[in-house]
Design an enzyme around this catalytic site. Structure first.
Site, PDB file in Angstrom:
ATOM      1  N   LYS A  75      61.035 -22.112  28.636  1.00  0.00           N
ATOM      2  CA  LYS A  75      60.070 -22.239  27.543  1.00  0.00           C
ATOM      3  C   LYS A  75      60.701 -23.008  26.384  1.00  0.00           C
ATOM      4  O   LYS A  75      61.897 -22.858  26.117  1.00  0.00           O
ATOM      5  CB  LYS A  75      59.658 -20.825  27.106  1.00  0.00           C
ATOM      6  CG  LYS A  75      58.529 -20.752  26.099  1.00  0.00           C
ATOM      7  CD  LYS A  75      58.119 -19.289  25.869  1.00  0.00           C
ATOM      8  CE  LYS A  75      56.999 -19.131  24.862  1.00  0.00           C
ATOM      9  NZ  LYS A  75      56.569 -17.728  24.689  1.00  0.00           N
ATOM     10  N   SER A 150      51.662 -16.785  25.284  1.00  0.00           N
ATOM     11  CA  SER A 150      52.019 -18.102  24.853  1.00  0.00           C
ATOM     12  C   SER A 150      52.890 -18.905  25.827  1.00  0.00           C
ATOM     13  O   SER A 150      52.985 -20.106  25.685  1.00  0.00           O
ATOM     14  CB  SER A 150      52.768 -17.987  23.518  1.00  0.00           C
ATOM     15  OG  SER A 150      53.987 -17.296  23.699  1.00  0.00           O
ATOM     16  N   SER A 174      53.286 -12.302  25.985  1.00  0.00           N
ATOM     17  CA  SER A 174      53.357 -13.730  26.331  1.00  0.00           C
ATOM     18  C   SER A 174      54.025 -14.091  27.642  1.00  0.00           C
ATOM     19  O   SER A 174      54.000 -15.251  28.043  1.00  0.00           O
ATOM     20  CB  SER A 174      54.055 -14.496  25.217  1.00  0.00           C
ATOM     21  OG  SER A 174      53.132 -14.763  24.193  1.00  0.00           O
TER      22      SER A 174
HETATM   23  N1  GLN Z   1      49.266 -13.334  22.162  1.00  0.00           N
HETATM   24  C1  GLN Z   1      50.139 -12.629  21.287  1.00  0.00           C
HETATM   25  C2  GLN Z   1      50.211 -13.320  19.947  1.00  0.00           C
HETATM   26  O1  GLN Z   1      49.533 -14.247  19.785  1.00  0.00           O
HETATM   27  C3  GLN Z   1      51.491 -12.467  21.907  1.00  0.00           C
HETATM   28  C4  GLN Z   1      52.341 -13.650  21.777  1.00  0.00           C
HETATM   29  C5  GLN Z   1      53.687 -13.478  22.360  1.00  0.00           C
HETATM   30  O2  GLN Z   1      53.943 -12.526  23.099  1.00  0.00           O
HETATM   31  N2  GLN Z   1      54.566 -14.376  21.992  1.00  0.00           N
HETATM   32  O3  GLN Z   1      50.932 -12.937  19.078  1.00  0.00           O
END
Ligand code: GLN
Length: 485
Positions: A75, A150, A174
């Protein structure tokens, strides 16, 4: 053999036995990426020359280790001294990190090869990868749909067979949510299990690095490579590391107790998910497990607490992007204050700005007690729920998401609808427990669905064993999207 259609463990074994060379493997993956990634956009960049060089060193016996020659996608919030680390943000466009993240360094020390950097929501804020400043990623199962987020690029890369494994980060879901929407295995280890050194911080008390892959065994192998205490991250656990891979190979734990919580079963869930969970219950019953009801009464507060805690921490972590230390700087500012303001206004995307504002608000002196402090108290109650539940069971079974992958654009105008994607994942981050998402078949439309298992703190080895019971009894992990060859 086709190195792009095996599991990571099988590929590792084939390279070790000389059935395929590391260079052939690397070339096959790079070719596949070149052919299909223009449609998917899982990667921001690949390191072709470096990849082939390292593969040659594996073939020459100069690089060895338990992952020798295995290509891995990472990532774009994991720092590497090679290539760029942009977090899919304009503010870090062209940023070259001066050091490599411990998890990535450990992977390469085990012989793996970093293929490239994958797309993500800007600074890991989002659930669809649509918040990337560098374009969205398509779901390999249906390119009109999102891959989740994400870590959508990492999930899509594994689903599209661009890499047998990938790393992502999970702050509120994410890793697990995109893994679920892309039909691959994704795991968030216990907070503190893996060093966060070199992971660009979003919410430091929640962030955790973890693997994407095609099987539970692969997850164990990757976990072994990246786990361990790191003096550079004081929150990493300083204790001997269990051998996850070996434990998973030993087979099924005895006297299994699987917990079910009514708070995770909602009529609003897609019927395919309810069915998947019911089938998983059957699998565990057949395996002799006892099914126990557990109560997690504070579950419903998870989203509210998460979006206070995570935004508060983000507002503080993102203060460093000021146009001076590094990153984007505005041209011709009027004065210093204008330089800060304009650099940040130009560099951050809409969702990141929203989070910084929310986080600053909940931390400001008049509201600190009412929001931030209160959220911390409820966070504690959520953790207490799990502590009690794990006295009664070894793992908790629930869905990862409320439905399969949604269409791109469907939720971009409605931040709250986007946040609600995380209802089944955030509480694992708030309490620090490990969670794994496992492929659980396809909907009638041919989209992947998943089940999730939570384990107790630092109990990854048993969680993986329990996950493998389900995987062995089903064949869901063998479903692959058809993308042409
Ligand atoms: N979807 C969640 C957010 O927007 C989790 C994001 C993540 O785990 N980085 O914060």
């Amino acid at each position: 053999m086709n190195p792009c259609s095996t599991t990571l463990t099988q590929l590792r074994d084939a390279i070790a036995k000389g059935e395929i060379s590391a260079v052939q493997t690397a070339q096959a993956y790079l070719d596949r990426i070149a052919l299909h990634d223009p449609t998917i956009h899982a990667f921001h960049e690949t390191y072709n020359e470096r990849t082939l060089e390292r593969a040659q060193q594996v073939d020459d016996g100069k690089i060895t280790g338990p992952l020798a020659g295995v290509p891995i996608a990472i990532k774009d919030n994991l720092c590497t001294t090679f290539g760029r680390t942009t977090c899919s943000s304009k503010i870090l466009d062209n940023f070259q990190a001066p050091y490599t993240a411990t998890a990535v360094a450990k992977l390469e020390a085990a012989g793996a090869i970093v293929l490239g950097k994958t797309n993500m929501d800007e600074f890991a804020m989002g659930s669809s990868t649509e918040n990337s400043a560098r374009g969205m990623t398509a779901n390999p199962w249906d390119t009109t749909r999102v891959p989740g987020g994400s870590s959508g690029g990492s999930a899509a890369a594994v689903a599209a067979d661009f890499a047998p494994g990938a790393l992502g980060s999970d702050t509120g879901g994410s890793i697990r949510q995109p893994a679920a929407l892309c039909g691959v295995v994704g795991m968030k280890p216990t907070y503190g299990r893996i060093s966060r050194y070199g992971l660009v911080a979003f919410a430091s008390s929640l962030d955790q690095i973890g693997p994407f892959c095609r099987s539970v065994e692969d997850a164990a192998l990757l976990l072994d490579a990246i786990t361990g205490h790191d003096p550079l991250d004081s929150t990493s656990l300083n204790e001997p590391v269990p051998e996850h891979y070996k434990t998973v190979r030993q087979g099924t734990p005895k006297n299994l107790r699987i917990g079910l919580a009514k708070q995770y079963m909602s009529d609003a869930n897609d019927p395919a998910l309810t069915k998947a969970v019911e089938q998983a219950i059957e699998v565990y019953k057949q395996a002799g497990a006892e099914i126990v009801e557990v109560d997690l009464p504070h579950t419903e507060y998870g989203i509210a607490v998460y979006y206070v805690v995570a935004t508060a921490e983000a507002s503080s972590n993102l203060a460093r992007y000021d146009g001076i230390h590094y990153g984007h700087r505005t041209e011709n500012p009027d004065d210093l204050v204008d330089l800060y303001a304009a650099s940040r206004a130009e560099g951050f995307g809409e969702e990141v700005k929203r989070r910084i504002m929310l986080g600053t608000y909940v931390l400001c002196s008049g509201y600190y007690d009412a929001y931030y402090l209160r959220a911390l108290k409820v966070r504690r109650l959520i953790k207490n729920d799990f502590e009690q539940a794990f006295e009664q069971c070894d793992a908790i079974l629930c869905p990862t998401t409320t439905g399969p992958a949604f269409k791109a654009g469907d939720k971009t105008d409605d931040p709250l609808a986007m946040y609600l994607n995380d209802v089944y994942t955030v509480n694992a981050n708030l309490s620090g427990i490990p969670g794994i998402s496992l492929p659980a078949g396809l909907t009638d439309e041919g989209l992947p669905v998943a089940v999730q298992l939570f384990g107790s703190w630092f109990d990854e080895a048993r969680l993986l064993q329990i996950a493998q019971v389900y995987e062995t009894a089903t064949s869901h992990q063998h479903h692959r999207p058809t993308m042409g060859n």
